[in-house]
Design a protein around this motif. Structure first.
Motif, PDB file in Angstrom:
ATOM      1  N   ALA A 221       0.657  -0.807  -0.167  1.00  0.00           N
ATOM      2  CA  ALA A 221       0.171  -0.203  -0.511  1.00  0.00           C
ATOM      3  C   ALA A 221       1.022   1.267  -0.068  1.00  0.00           C
ATOM      4  CB  ALA A 221      -0.718  -0.096   1.421  1.00  0.00           C
ATOM      5  N   LYS A 222       1.925   1.223   0.447  1.00  0.00           N
ATOM      6  CA  LYS A 222       2.763   2.315   0.722  1.00  0.00           C
ATOM      7  C   LYS A 222       3.792   3.088  -0.810  1.00  0.00           C
ATOM      8  CE  LYS A 222       4.330   1.973   5.494  1.00  0.00           C
ATOM      9  NZ  LYS A 222       5.587   1.286   6.209  1.00  0.00           N
ATOM     10  N   ARG A 223       3.456   1.409  -1.816  1.00  0.00           N
ATOM     11  CA  ARG A 223       4.816   2.172  -2.510  1.00  0.00           C
ATOM     12  C   ARG A 223       3.643   1.536  -4.322  1.00  0.00           C
ATOM     13  NH1 ARG A 223       9.452  -0.149  -2.340  1.00  0.00           N
ATOM     14  NH2 ARG A 223      10.061   0.515  -4.076  1.00  0.00           N
ATOM     15  N   VAL A 224       2.389   0.787  -3.466  1.00  0.00           N
ATOM     16  CA  VAL A 224       1.464   0.552  -4.945  1.00  0.00           C
ATOM     17  C   VAL A 224       0.118   0.850  -4.764  1.00  0.00           C
ATOM     18  CG1 VAL A 224       0.354  -1.560  -6.517  1.00  0.00           C
ATOM     19  CG2 VAL A 224       2.620  -1.387  -5.394  1.00  0.00           C
ATOM     20  N   GLN A 225      -0.110   2.449  -5.679  1.00  0.00           N
ATOM     21  CA  GLN A 225      -1.399   2.322  -5.708  1.00  0.00           C
ATOM     22  C   GLN A 225      -2.621   1.790  -5.578  1.00  0.00           C
ATOM     23  OE1 GLN A 225      -2.576   5.357  -9.012  1.00  0.00           O
ATOM     24  NE2 GLN A 225      -4.425   6.036  -7.512  1.00  0.00           N
ATOM     25  N   MET A 226      -3.095   1.516  -4.273  1.00  0.00           N
ATOM     26  CA  MET A 226      -4.519   0.680  -4.093  1.00  0.00           C
ATOM     27  C   MET A 226      -5.856   1.529  -4.390  1.00  0.00           C
ATOM     28  SD  MET A 226      -2.574  -1.821  -3.299  1.00  0.00           S
ATOM     29  CE  MET A 226      -3.705  -2.593  -1.548  1.00  0.00           C
ATOM     30  N   PRO A 227      -7.139   0.986  -5.358  1.00  0.00           N
ATOM     31  CA  PRO A 227      -7.320   1.575  -5.180  1.00  0.00           C
ATOM     32  C   PRO A 227      -9.005   1.135  -4.498  1.00  0.00           C
ATOM     33  CG  PRO A 227      -7.494  -0.898  -6.633  1.00  0.00           C
ATOM     34  CD  PRO A 227      -6.460  -0.611  -5.970  1.00  0.00           C
ATOM     35  N   TRP A 228      -8.569   1.306  -2.632  1.00  0.00           N
ATOM     36  CA  TRP A 228      -9.050   1.160  -1.399  1.00  0.00           C
ATOM     37  C   TRP A 228     -10.820   1.188  -2.177  1.00  0.00           C
ATOM     38  CZ3 TRP A 228      -6.792  -1.415   1.313  1.00  0.00           C
ATOM     39  CH2 TRP A 228      -5.307  -0.786   2.061  1.00  0.00           C
ATOM     40  N   SER A 229     -11.819   1.850  -2.476  1.00  0.00           N
ATOM     41  CA  SER A 229     -13.202   2.373  -3.150  1.00  0.00           C
ATOM     42  C   SER A 229     -13.410   0.647  -2.694  1.00  0.00           C
ATOM     43  CB  SER A 229     -13.400   3.545  -3.892  1.00  0.00           C
ATOM     44  OG  SER A 229     -12.539   3.296  -5.372  1.00  0.00           O
ATOM     45  N   ALA A 230     -13.106   0.084  -4.516  1.00  0.00           N
ATOM     46  CA  ALA A 230     -13.053  -0.989  -4.954  1.00  0.00           C
ATOM     47  C   ALA A 230     -12.859  -2.271  -3.785  1.00  0.00           C
ATOM     48  CB  ALA A 230     -12.075  -1.402  -6.165  1.00  0.00           C
TER      49      ALA A 230
ATOM     50  N   TYR B 154      -5.845  -5.535 -14.065  1.00  0.00           N
ATOM     51  CA  TYR B 154      -4.974  -5.008 -13.689  1.00  0.00           C
ATOM     52  C   TYR B 154      -3.722  -5.844 -14.165  1.00  0.00           C
ATOM     53  CZ  TYR B 154      -8.264  -3.625 -10.203  1.00  0.00           C
ATOM     54  OH  TYR B 154      -8.522  -2.988  -9.110  1.00  0.00           O
ATOM     55  N   ASP B 155      -1.771  -5.169 -13.780  1.00  0.00           N
ATOM     56  CA  ASP B 155      -1.060  -6.186 -13.974  1.00  0.00           C
ATOM     57  C   ASP B 155      -0.345  -7.129 -12.176  1.00  0.00           C
ATOM     58  OD1 ASP B 155       0.379  -4.451 -12.011  1.00  0.00           O
ATOM     59  OD2 ASP B 155       1.412  -3.527 -13.195  1.00  0.00           O
ATOM     60  N   PHE B 156       0.296  -7.916 -12.732  1.00  0.00           N
ATOM     61  CA  PHE B 156       0.851  -9.124 -11.776  1.00  0.00           C
ATOM     62  C   PHE B 156       0.628  -8.219 -10.501  1.00  0.00           C
ATOM     63  CE2 PHE B 156       0.174 -12.344 -15.298  1.00  0.00           C
ATOM     64  CZ  PHE B 156      -0.358 -13.480 -14.273  1.00  0.00           C
ATOM     65  N   LEU B 157       1.139  -7.113 -10.758  1.00  0.00           N
ATOM     66  CA  LEU B 157       2.327  -6.671  -9.139  1.00  0.00           C
ATOM     67  C   LEU B 157       0.674  -6.438  -8.509  1.00  0.00           C
ATOM     68  CD1 LEU B 157       4.299  -5.724  -7.304  1.00  0.00           C
ATOM     69  CD2 LEU B 157       4.338  -4.038  -8.879  1.00  0.00           C
ATOM     70  N   HIS B 158      -0.252  -5.417  -9.076  1.00  0.00           N
ATOM     71  CA  HIS B 158      -0.888  -4.712  -8.055  1.00  0.00           C
ATOM     72  C   HIS B 158      -2.200  -5.739  -8.319  1.00  0.00           C
ATOM     73  CE1 HIS B 158       0.516  -1.249  -9.807  1.00  0.00           C
ATOM     74  NE2 HIS B 158      -0.395   0.055  -9.171  1.00  0.00           N
ATOM     75  N   ALA B 159      -2.000  -7.044  -8.769  1.00  0.00           N
ATOM     76  CA  ALA B 159      -3.196  -8.009  -8.702  1.00  0.00           C
ATOM     77  C   ALA B 159      -2.617  -8.787  -7.084  1.00  0.00           C
ATOM     78  CB  ALA B 159      -3.502  -8.846  -9.629  1.00  0.00           C
ATOM     79  N   SER B 160      -1.369  -8.774  -7.480  1.00  0.00           N
ATOM     80  CA  SER B 160      -0.883  -9.612  -5.878  1.00  0.00           C
ATOM     81  C   SER B 160      -1.448  -8.728  -4.930  1.00  0.00           C
ATOM     82  CB  SER B 160       0.701  -9.489  -6.159  1.00  0.00           C
ATOM     83  OG  SER B 160       0.729 -10.105  -4.925  1.00  0.00           O
ATOM     84  N   ALA B 161      -0.774  -7.252  -4.828  1.00  0.00           N
ATOM     85  CA  ALA B 161      -1.393  -5.612  -3.517  1.00  0.00           C
ATOM     86  C   ALA B 161      -3.307  -6.254  -3.608  1.00  0.00           C
ATOM     87  CB  ALA B 161      -0.478  -4.381  -4.709  1.00  0.00           C
ATOM     88  N   SER B 162      -3.219  -6.294  -4.105  1.00  0.00           N
ATOM     89  CA  SER B 162      -4.430  -6.422  -4.158  1.00  0.00           C
ATOM     90  C   SER B 162      -5.666  -8.107  -3.470  1.00  0.00           C
ATOM     91  CB  SER B 162      -5.537  -6.278  -5.811  1.00  0.00           C
ATOM     92  OG  SER B 162      -5.335  -4.740  -5.615  1.00  0.00           O
ATOM     93  N   ALA B 163      -4.644  -8.926  -3.842  1.00  0.00           N
ATOM     94  CA  ALA B 163      -5.073 -10.080  -3.322  1.00  0.00           C
ATOM     95  C   ALA B 163      -4.977 -10.172  -2.149  1.00  0.00           C
ATOM     96  CB  ALA B 163      -4.544 -10.934  -3.681  1.00  0.00           C
ATOM     97  N   LYS B 164      -3.529  -9.408  -1.464  1.00  0.00           N
ATOM     98  CA  LYS B 164      -3.903  -9.828   0.074  1.00  0.00           C
ATOM     99  C   LYS B 164      -4.612  -9.255   0.700  1.00  0.00           C
ATOM    100  CE  LYS B 164       0.962 -11.275  -1.378  1.00  0.00           C
ATOM    101  NZ  LYS B 164      -0.120 -11.723  -2.904  1.00  0.00           N
ATOM    102  N   LEU B 165      -4.332  -7.557   0.578  1.00  0.00           N
ATOM    103  CA  LEU B 165      -5.413  -7.123   1.532  1.00  0.00           C
ATOM    104  C   LEU B 165      -7.018  -8.326   1.478  1.00  0.00           C
ATOM    105  CD1 LEU B 165      -7.084  -5.175   3.008  1.00  0.00           C
ATOM    106  CD2 LEU B 165      -8.110  -4.106   0.766  1.00  0.00           C
ATOM    107  N   LEU B 166      -7.732  -8.566   0.912  1.00  0.00           N
ATOM    108  CA  LEU B 166      -9.057 -10.115   0.589  1.00  0.00           C
ATOM    109  C   LEU B 166      -8.159 -10.676   1.690  1.00  0.00           C
ATOM    110  CD1 LEU B 166      -9.564  -7.729  -1.628  1.00  0.00           C
ATOM    111  CD2 LEU B 166     -10.842  -9.579  -3.093  1.00  0.00           C
TER     112      LEU B 166
END
Length: 255
Positions: free
Chosen positions: A64-73, A170-182
């Motif tokens: 979250a510090k380095r990748v833009q996370m779409p928090w609203s989604a 998403y690219d794999f980096l953003h997808a991985s970051a998003s998957a971590k939250l879920l």
């Protein structure tokens, strides 16, 4: 003491792999069952969750510090994942997952072949949707994969990553970051259930949690340093390993 050292090392490696693309359970769960063969399965699964949830949460914060996370989604998607996970856990009390166990290696093989065939898949971050549509699709992913996580589980992180790449662009980096939250949300939900039932060895989980966070720190730094192409490569390796593991469990494991 040797037993604790073994599962702690496994937790370190699991945190490393999980932070990059998910799949840490592929390492830590078999290690726990191997080291403590006489323990109740629920206790080992609960101890796994008590250790791994911290590494996943840590990775979420680092991304979250380095990748833009779409928090609203992602926040509605995380809530949907928790609901789906609870529904899946309830369903498994009514129906056997044996059919899914046999189908899973073939589903994962399809994911792997599709990823290999589409060499450009997940290399660039070009979200297909914004606003409410993105939130609805992310929530649908959270609900469906969350249900699967509660009902059966292996490969949950990989399914989150693949669907964020394929459906949301998403690219794999953003997808991985998003998957971590879920994944953090579903793991925390499962941990509460295990803890209320007394199925957590907290003294072992605490040591493994520290190792898991350290592994997560190393994995996150590598993913952020090397980007989507690196995460894609690890994703392919983890899915291939999952195919072997789930195939063995479904068709070759004695008993």
């Amino acid at each position: 003491m040797l037993d604790l050292a073994t599962v702690t090392l496994a937790s370190l490696f699991a945190g490393f792999v999980d932070a990059i693309v998910g799949g840490g359970g592929l390492i830590l769960v078999p290690a726990l069952f191997s080291v403590f063969p006489g323990a109740a399965p629920a206790t080992l699964l609960g101890t796994n969750k008590a250790a791994s949830v911290w590494g996943t949460a840590w990775a979420t914060g680092q991304f979250a510090k380095r990748v833009q996370m779409p928090w609203s989604a992602l926040l509605p998607a995380a809530a949907a994942a928790v609901v789906g996970s609870a529904a899946g856990a309830w369903t498994v009390t009514l129906a056997s997952p044996d059919g899914l166990r046999k189908a899973l290696p073939f589903i994962l093989l399809g994911v792997l072949l599709y990823t290999l065939a589409r060499k450009d898949l997940g290399r660039t971050h070009t979200p297909h949707w914004t606003g409410r549509t993105q939130a609805l699709l992310a929530s649908a992913v959270g609900l469906v994969v969350g249900f699967y996580d509660g009902f059966f589980g292996p490969g949950t992180g990989s399914f989150f990553v693949f669907l964020f790449v394929r459906l949301l662009g998403y690219d794999f980096l953003h997808a991985s970051a998003s998957a971590k939250l879920l994944n953090t949300a579903t793991n925390a939900s499962a941990l509460v259930l295990f803890a209320l039932k007394g199925h957590v060895w907290w003294h072992i989980a605490a040591v493994m949690a520290v190792a898991n966070v350290l592994g997560s720190l190393l994995g996150t730094r590598l993913a952020l340093k090397h980007g989507a192409g690196f995460v894609r490569g690890v994703f392919i390796a983890v899915v291939a390993a999952l195919i072997v593991k789930t195939g063995y469990d479904a068709f070759l494991q004695p008993g």
